[in-house]
Design an enzyme around this catalytic site. Structure first.
Site, short mmCIF file in Angstrom:
data_model
loop_
_atom_site.label_atom_id
_atom_site.label_comp_id
_atom_site.label_asym_id
_atom_site.label_seq_id
_atom_site.Cartn_x
_atom_site.Cartn_y
_atom_site.Cartn_z
N VAL A 187 53.17 -0.16 32.30
CA VAL A 187 52.10 0.72 31.87
C VAL A 187 52.63 2.14 31.80
O VAL A 187 53.25 2.64 32.75
CB VAL A 187 50.89 0.66 32.85
CG1 VAL A 187 49.80 1.62 32.42
CG2 VAL A 187 50.37 -0.76 32.95
N CYS A 188 52.42 2.79 30.66
CA CYS A 188 52.80 4.20 30.54
C CYS A 188 51.67 4.94 29.84
O CYS A 188 50.64 4.35 29.54
CB CYS A 188 54.15 4.37 29.84
SG CYS A 188 54.15 4.00 28.10
N SER A 189 51.86 6.22 29.54
CA SER A 189 50.76 6.98 28.99
C SER A 189 50.38 6.51 27.59
O SER A 189 49.22 6.34 27.29
CB SER A 189 51.04 8.48 29.02
OG SER A 189 52.32 8.75 28.54
#
Length: 105
Positions: free
Chosen positions: A9-11
């Site tokens: 999960v990243c931005s």
């Protein structure tokens, strides 16, 4: 279906997609059957509901969200950790794969 499912999960899900590719190559070289994919933080909950996730790794840029995800993942028994900043910066697929696998043991 893969033996192991690893969600990053990243931005925005963009920078992490390169890391996914490197992790997939590392898994393939080891003969591991793993589904590795990246999503944006806003898509994480949907994927947690619809997929059978074995481990979730957060990109360093969304480390502040760890406390938000911990209770949701704890009730499902899914390990959660923040990707080592140096491994992330170097796009070290081997090390990040190792991190994910060690959390699943």
């Amino acid at each position: 279906m893969a033996d192991k499912t690893i969600m990053l999960v990243c931005s925005a899900g963009m920078s992490t997609s390169l890391l996914v590719t490197k992790m997939e190559k590392a898994a393939e070289a080891r003969g591991l059957d793993a589904e590795i994919f990246a999503v944006s933080a806003s898509e994480a909950d949907t994927n947690l509901e619809s997929k059978n996730i074995d481990v979730m790794l957060l990109g360093p840029q969304v480390r502040f969200m760890k406390a938000q995800f911990e209770p949701k993942l704890a009730e499902k028994g899914i390990p959660l950790e923040v990707i080592n900043m140096q491994d992330y910066g170097m796009m070290n697929g081997e090390k990040v794969l190792d991190q994910a696998l060690s959390l699943m043991k």
